[in-house]
Design an enzyme around this catalytic site. Structure first.
Site, PDB file in Angstrom:
ATOM      1  N   SER A   1      -1.438  -3.582  -5.099  1.00 54.32           N
ATOM      2  CA  SER A   1      -2.392  -2.933  -4.039  1.00 54.32           C
ATOM      3  C   SER A   1      -3.517  -2.691  -4.280  1.00 54.32           C
ATOM      4  O   SER A   1      -3.937  -0.960  -5.148  1.00 54.32           O
ATOM      5  CB  SER A   1      -1.546  -2.329  -2.932  1.00 54.32           C
ATOM      6  OG  SER A   1      -2.737  -2.200  -1.584  1.00 54.32           O
TER       7      SER A   1
ATOM      8  N   ALA B   1       0.534  -1.034   0.178  1.00 52.63           N
ATOM      9  CA  ALA B   1      -0.136   0.001   0.268  1.00 52.63           C
ATOM     10  C   ALA B   1       0.940   1.628   0.090  1.00 52.63           C
ATOM     11  O   ALA B   1       1.782   1.270   0.394  1.00 52.63           O
ATOM     12  CB  ALA B   1      -0.936   0.109   1.346  1.00 52.63           C
TER      13      ALA B   1
ATOM     14  N   LYS C   1      -4.676 -15.137  -1.084  1.00 52.36           N
ATOM     15  CA  LYS C   1      -3.542 -14.541   0.200  1.00 52.36           C
ATOM     16  C   LYS C   1      -3.923 -14.024   1.222  1.00 52.36           C
ATOM     17  O   LYS C   1      -4.572 -13.256   2.172  1.00 52.36           O
ATOM     18  CB  LYS C   1      -3.493 -12.923  -0.687  1.00 52.36           C
ATOM     19  CG  LYS C   1      -1.981 -12.667   0.139  1.00 52.36           C
ATOM     20  CD  LYS C   1      -1.368 -11.774  -0.739  1.00 52.36           C
ATOM     21  CE  LYS C   1      -0.348 -10.864  -0.311  1.00 52.36           C
ATOM     22  NZ  LYS C   1      -0.026  -9.997   1.208  1.00 52.36           N
TER      23      LYS C   1
ATOM     24  N   TYR D   1      -8.872  -5.640  -1.574  1.00 53.83           N
ATOM     25  CA  TYR D   1      -9.546  -5.510  -0.030  1.00 53.83           C
ATOM     26  C   TYR D   1     -10.956  -5.489  -0.493  1.00 53.83           C
ATOM     27  O   TYR D   1     -11.592  -5.161  -0.817  1.00 53.83           O
ATOM     28  CB  TYR D   1      -9.175  -4.438   1.201  1.00 53.83           C
ATOM     29  CG  TYR D   1      -7.875  -5.284   1.361  1.00 53.83           C
ATOM     30  CD1 TYR D   1      -7.217  -6.326   1.983  1.00 53.83           C
ATOM     31  CD2 TYR D   1      -6.337  -4.071   1.189  1.00 53.83           C
ATOM     32  CE1 TYR D   1      -6.327  -6.336   2.747  1.00 53.83           C
ATOM     33  CE2 TYR D   1      -5.568  -4.703   1.843  1.00 53.83           C
ATOM     34  CZ  TYR D   1      -4.999  -6.014   2.384  1.00 53.83           C
ATOM     35  OH  TYR D   1      -3.880  -6.331   2.799  1.00 53.83           O
TER      36      TYR D   1
ATOM     37  N   THR E   1      -6.962 -10.482  -0.690  1.00 56.25           N
ATOM     38  CA  THR E   1      -5.903 -10.874   0.461  1.00 56.25           C
ATOM     39  C   THR E   1      -7.335 -10.863   1.931  1.00 56.25           C
ATOM     40  O   THR E   1      -8.377 -10.293   2.243  1.00 56.25           O
ATOM     41  CB  THR E   1      -4.908  -9.350   0.971  1.00 56.25           C
ATOM     42  OG1 THR E   1      -4.591  -9.179   0.189  1.00 56.25           O
ATOM     43  CG2 THR E   1      -5.108  -9.492   2.333  1.00 56.25           C
TER      44      THR E   1
ATOM     45  N   GLN F   1      -4.920  -6.477  -6.453  1.00 58.70           N
ATOM     46  CA  GLN F   1      -5.127  -7.131  -5.287  1.00 58.70           C
ATOM     47  C   GLN F   1      -6.173  -6.746  -4.630  1.00 58.70           C
ATOM     48  O   GLN F   1      -6.464  -5.286  -4.727  1.00 58.70           O
ATOM     49  CB  GLN F   1      -3.618  -7.408  -4.057  1.00 58.70           C
ATOM     50  CG  GLN F   1      -3.988  -7.419  -2.531  1.00 58.70           C
ATOM     51  CD  GLN F   1      -4.711  -6.139  -1.935  1.00 58.70           C
ATOM     52  OE1 GLN F   1      -3.954  -5.027  -2.832  1.00 58.70           O
ATOM     53  NE2 GLN F   1      -5.398  -6.992  -0.884  1.00 58.70           N
TER      54      GLN F   1
ATOM     55  N   SER G   1       0.844 -16.587   3.396  1.00 58.81           N
ATOM     56  CA  SER G   1       1.228 -15.499   3.596  1.00 58.81           C
ATOM     57  C   SER G   1       1.202 -15.214   4.745  1.00 58.81           C
ATOM     58  O   SER G   1       0.133 -15.219   5.247  1.00 58.81           O
ATOM     59  CB  SER G   1       0.894 -14.365   2.905  1.00 58.81           C
ATOM     60  OG  SER G   1       1.295 -13.583   3.405  1.00 58.81           O
TER      61      SER G   1
ATOM     62  N   HIS H   1       1.229 -12.458   6.034  1.00 60.48           N
ATOM     63  CA  HIS H   1       1.330 -10.578   5.325  1.00 60.48           C
ATOM     64  C   HIS H   1       2.593  -9.836   6.039  1.00 60.48           C
ATOM     65  O   HIS H   1       2.409  -9.258   7.172  1.00 60.48           O
ATOM     66  CB  HIS H   1      -0.048  -9.979   6.163  1.00 60.48           C
ATOM     67  CG  HIS H   1      -0.900  -8.763   5.361  1.00 60.48           C
ATOM     68  ND1 HIS H   1      -1.947  -8.815   5.191  1.00 60.48           N
ATOM     69  CD2 HIS H   1      -0.104  -7.352   5.409  1.00 60.48           C
ATOM     70  CE1 HIS H   1      -1.727  -8.126   4.360  1.00 60.48           C
ATOM     71  NE2 HIS H   1      -0.648  -6.577   4.777  1.00 60.48           N
TER      72      HIS H   1
END
Ligand code: FMN
Ligand SMILES: CCCCCCC(=O)C(=O)O
Length: 339
Positions: A99, A72, A211, A121, A147, A119, A233, A235
């Site tokens: 991101s 990010a 992810k 959210y 994610t 990616q 992951s 993170h």
């Protein structure tokens, strides 16, 4: 690696946000040490005069197993932000994941790199996320990375101390003054469950990867829900402290998935031989996060290129010295426990 200059370059707030992890940062540190604990067992007298790092991802041959992880707010690292990391990836044949918290529009970054992934959210306002999916599809992104390890933010004491405020991610269309990370993270939807994954897979209209998976049973569930890939992951040690590392989580997940989806891994990958170890443990590719940011902080696009070039050179050296000239032939036979 000496990184004392980064605090001066970035300042306390940004440095804490980008370098930091959750809690006591035990997982943050373990991510790096667990790769160093995997031992390689080289074969001798193999013809390694030609080496090939290429791998197959989502059914397509890619020149490199190294992928730049989604990260990010990159304009806080260098003025070109995501353009610097994307161009760095393109110039070194690396993969790239943008991101959804990007500070440069997906439409601007997409054309800079071949086959970029986006990616996502999931926000409390689900329409914002669905609009982002549509934007990624229309801008030619190849895959969607959802994610799933961020129902709420990790316990990040550095951010609590500095009160670091973030330039708005362009994709969220927010007005007003910069927000603290805690204010931004509160936009996340903590109610996301497996029941929602099918809808996102359908809306994506492109391969979906999940992810942030660390358990084999979750990996199997992801495949059953239609995921084309799993990114193992924690993170970068930024969510729950003391969880297992990517190197630890990877082998049982590879076994559980059993070739039904691609498996990638990240967290603490700092050297080309770490990439080789990830492939030997069964990953199809490895994502690299902070090292790319540190290159950008020091030298923008050129800095990102330098970091990625060095990783590739180290991987090439590893393939030669390990006696496995083709990255796609790496397997657990290259590791000590299998000798
Ligand atoms: C500053 C920073 C921002 C990140 N932002 C995101 C993000 O927006 N989306 C995401 O899925 N992961 C994000 N991550 C996690 C990375 O994608 C990746 O999992 C992790 O950084 C890999 O570990 P490494 O930094 O040790 O290589 C972020 C990581 C960092 C360090
Ligand atoms: C809605 C804001 C979420 C930003 C998360 C960025 C990230 O993944 C990280 O800081 O880690």
């Amino acid at each position: 690696m000496d990184d004392t200059d980064l605090l001066d370059i970035l300042g306390d707030g940004a440095h804490g946000y980008f370098a930091g992890g959750a809690g006591d940062e035990i997982t943050l540190r373990a991510n790096e040490t667990s790769w160093s604990q995997v031992r390689l067992a080289p074969r001798v007298l193999v013809d390694v005069s030609e080496r090939d790092p290429s791998v197959t991802l989502l059914g397509k041959q890619r020149p490199s197993p190294i992928v730049v992880a989604p990260m990010a707010y990159q304009k806080h690292v260098c003025p070109d932000g995501e353009l610097a990391s994307a161009r760095g990836a393109a110039r070194t044949g690396s993969g790239y994941v943008l991101s959804s918290q990007t500070t440069t529009a997906p439409t601007v970054v997409g054309p800079e790199v071949s086959d970029p992934w986006f990616q996502l959210y999931v926000f409390r306002d689900r329409q914002v996320s669905l609009d982002l999916v549509a934007q990624a599809r229309e801008s030619g992104y190849e895959a969607l990375v959802l994610t799933v390890d961020f129902p709420v933010a990790g316990w990040r004491e550095r951010d609590k101390r500095t009160g670091f405020r973030v330039e708005h991610p362009v994709a969220l269309n927010l007005d007003g003054p910069p927000l603290t990370t805690e204010e931004l993270f509160a936009l996340h939807d903590p109610s996301l469950t497996w029941d929602d994954i099918g809808a996102f897979a359908e809306a994506a209209g492109m391969p979906l990867l999940l992810k942030g998976v660390l358990r084999p049973d979750d990996a199997e569930r992801a495949v059953d829900a239609g995921a084309a890939g799993i990114i193992v992951s924690n993170h970068g040690g930024r969510q729950l402290d003391t969880v297992l590392t990517g190197a630890e989580a990877l082998p049982p997940i590879v076994d559980a998935v059993a070739g039904r989806a691609d498996v990638l891994v990240d967290g603490g990958i700092r050297r080309g031989w770490d990439v080789a170890k990830a492939l030997a443990l069964g990953a199809d590719a490895a994502l690299v996060g902070r090292p790319v940011l540190w290159g950008m902080a020091r030298g923008g696009e050129e800095g990102a290129v330098a970091v990625l070039e060095q990783l590739h050179a180290e991987l090439d050296s590893t393939l030669a010295l390990l006696g496995v000239p083709n990255a796609r032939d790496l397997d657990r036979g290259a590791l000590v426990s299998q000798v």
